[in-house]
Design an enzyme around this catalytic site. Structure first.
Site, PDB file in Angstrom:
ATOM      1  N   LYS A 127       1.041  -1.110  -0.099  1.00 32.15           N
ATOM      2  CA  LYS A 127      -0.196  -0.255   0.019  1.00 32.15           C
ATOM      3  C   LYS A 127       0.764   1.068   0.339  1.00 32.15           C
ATOM      4  CE  LYS A 127      -3.731  -1.937   3.020  1.00 32.15           C
ATOM      5  NZ  LYS A 127      -4.115  -1.411   4.631  1.00 32.15           N
ATOM      6  N   HIS A 130       2.022   6.716   3.313  1.00 33.38           N
ATOM      7  CA  HIS A 130       0.969   7.376   3.402  1.00 33.38           C
ATOM      8  C   HIS A 130       1.755   8.764   4.652  1.00 33.38           C
ATOM      9  CE1 HIS A 130      -1.811  10.171   4.797  1.00 33.38           C
ATOM     10  NE2 HIS A 130      -2.496   9.617   3.590  1.00 33.38           N
ATOM     11  N   HIS A 133       2.821   8.077   7.743  1.00 33.43           N
ATOM     12  CA  HIS A 133       4.115   7.644   8.489  1.00 33.43           C
ATOM     13  C   HIS A 133       5.180   8.374   8.386  1.00 33.43           C
ATOM     14  CE1 HIS A 133       1.307   3.922   7.012  1.00 33.43           C
ATOM     15  NE2 HIS A 133       1.429   3.541   8.342  1.00 33.43           N
TER      16      HIS A 133
END
Ligand code: ARG
Length: 569
Positions: A127, A130, A133
């Protein structure tokens, strides 16, 4: 180094017959140094001594004997006793200590090698990484270094989200669209595109979700081909993250993520069962937490599968066994508050009270733009961390090309300043606040920013270079750095250790960021007020040494946050 609070508490204790430690705790640092360097608020003793604070102040003042080598004078101001430190003494203490310890100045060994486990970054593989993070990586990375500085043994754990339905999605997408994407270069760009496309399309075609589930089931059942693909996805993702981690100076001692615990959960489920903690509830197995005002912690879903909490409990037990930790910190967004409360409570109920008490969720706020809108959410597309860092570096490079085109090592400086700006912005406010991400603000060389601190550091360097100075404590006449502005610096240097201790106690790197701004501003005041290079050699030597000391501490402090200092900029 001398402990002035202790000295003061000791002198006061002799006059009032109270516990020295208690007294030391009351001592404050006045907001304005005209009111002394330390203040003792006598109202704290009013109840115990049954007297009005001004009276207590008078009585103590009358009886107190102070060592003039340490304290210049004591004065009464309302109910306060204000203490003025002997400036020359403190300058000598601080600069001598700095000479002894250099870049270790401020470090202490309160941790005595005890393990502090820090779970941070922990992105979900396959994924997009983001921007949220980024916060975990930067905050956790700073805590890692701060604890180390205090003598703890930091253990960085990147608890990768390397198992789950997202792999089913990517694998199905790979099959469906393999001719449309170029996967030959082993980068994750294509993988992320596939994930995003799949997530979008499955909204209209629920059968795709079923396909993803089946693909993931294959992986769970140990299908060889699926496992190969999983491994490959994990590898290229990690290789990509590594680049970002390197830029951010984030270090991990373990990458054991969710997948690592896949075959280790049975034992914990059994243990929960044995300890009578599991309850059946609508086909699921749960730990009832009603008594603690929490929804139940699901251990096995009604579909018979384990979940996030099951894995976190398993990894926690593993961390207890492996590290016998003094603290276990989980640097994860605020939205997972309940999850961690539940997991720590279940751990306690399992009989590990001692360790449950040592676990702490370290939450942080969102990243928003200057209008308060969540970054990345508007168009539904995530902002890639690597792209942000590269953009920062690029922007700094443009500024350099415009303002200082002949600067040597331009690329390296741009990297340090660009990345430093991002890191500092993330850590400049208390972590629970939303981080405002605004390019103009975070790159402002005059604001309270990373580049500002680097700029001041570079300035200390250039003064030393210009003077051709080799630091030598032997040549320092400490009476020459006692002007108010110099003494402000000395006091800040003196407090560096406490600042680091406080940052760890609150798990709050912003304590250090704030300090670095204060120290930079204090140096800037000094520098604007006095000529460091003068005809009087004694004065110049003392001022140069102070400048050198500021540079060292700015660098040490910035490195605790994960920043790097350029030599020039
Ligand atoms: N992978 C999770 C996420 O991105 C964070 C994991 C945090 N650590 C943990 N032990 N649960 O939301």
């Amino acid at each position: 180094m001398i402990n002035i609070k202790e000295e003061i508490a000791n002198s006061i204790a002799k006059t009032v017959n109270l516990d020295e430690k208690e007294l030391a705790n009351y001592i404050e640092i006045p907001p304005n140094s005209d009111l002394g360097d330390y203040a003792f608020p006598c109202f704290k003793l009013a109840k115990e001594l049954k007297k009005a604070p001004p009276m207590i102040a008078n009585e103590i003042k009358e009886k107190i004997v102070i060592d003039e080598n340490i304290l210049e004078k004591v004065e009464i101001q309302g109910g306060y006793l204000n203490f003025y430190v002997n400036k020359q003494m403190l300058a000598k203490e601080v600069l001598t200590e700095l000479d002894n310890k250099k870049e270790k100045f401020g470090s202490v060994n309160i941790g005595e090698g005890k393990n502090v486990v820090i779970d941070y970054s922990s992105p979900n593989i396959a994924k997009p990484f983001h921007i949220g993070h980024l916060r975990s990586t930067v905050i956790g990375g700073a805590l890692y270094k701060i604890y180390k500085f205090l003598g703890y043994n930091s253990v960085g754990i990147n608890y990768l989200g390397d198992w789950g339905i997202q792999f089913g999605k990517v694998m199905t997408g790979l099959e469906l669209w393999k001719d449309e994407y170029d996967l030959s270069n082993n980068t994750i760009d294509a993988v992320l595109k596939i994930y995003v496309r799949f997530s979008k399309e499955e909204k209209e075609k629920p059968e795709m979700t079923d396909m993803a589930r089946q693909a993931f089931k294959k992986l769970e059942d140990g299908d060889k081909q699926a496992l190969e693909t999983w491994k490959w996805l994990r590898e290229i993702s990690l290789a990509n993250y590594e680049k970002t981690y390197k830029l951010l100076n984030a270090k991990f001692d373990s990458y054991n993520g969710e997948a690592y615990y896949n075959d280790k959960m049975d034992k914990v489920v059994e243990e929960l069962e044995q300890k009578g903690l599991l309850k059946d509830s609508q086909g699921a197995k749960i730990v009832d937490l009603e008594e603690f005002d929490m929804p139940p912690c699901i251990i096995i879903t009604s579909a018979g599968t384990t979940i996030y909490a099951t894995r976190d409990l398993t990894s926690l037990e593993d961390r207890i066994n492996k590290y016998d930790f003094e603290k276990a910190l989980y640097v994860v967004g605020n939205e997972q508050q309940l999850h961690f409360k539940q997991v720590f409570k279940v751990l306690e109920l399992m009989g590990y009270e001692k360790y449950a008490k040592r676990c702490e969720h370290i939450p942080f706020g969102l990243v928003v733009d200057k209008d308060g809108e969540k970054i990345g959410s508007r168009k539904g597309n995530s902002v890639l961390l690597e792209d942000i860092l590269n953009e920062a570096i690029e922007k700094v490079k443009n500024i350099i090309n415009e303002k200082n085109p002949d600067l040597p090592d331009k690329d390296e400086v741009a990297r340090k300043v660009g990345v430093g700006a991002i890191i500092f912005n993330d850590l400049s406010n208390s972590r629970i606040k939303d981080e405002i991400f605004d390019w103009d603000m975070l790159l402002n060389f005059q604001g309270e920013t990373g580049p500002y601190i680097q700029y001041i550091y570079v300035r200390t360097n250039s003064v030393l270079t210009k003077a051709g100075y080799t630091p030598s404590i032997k040549d320092v006449d400490f009476s020459k750095v006692t002007e108010k502005e110099a003494f402000d610096i000395i006091k800040l240097l003196y407090s560096f250790s406490d600042v680091a201790i406080q940052a760890a106690a609150k798990n709050e790197p912003s304590v250090i960021s704030r300090y670095l701004i204060d120290l930079s501003q204090a140096f800037s005041n000094y520098y604007n007020q006095y000529h460091i290079l003068t005809d009087d050699k004694a004065i110049q030597d003392a001022r140069l040494y102070l400048t050198y000391a500021v540079g060292i501490v700015l660098k040490t402090g910035a490195e605790l946050l994960g920043m790097e200092m350029p030599d020039r900029m």
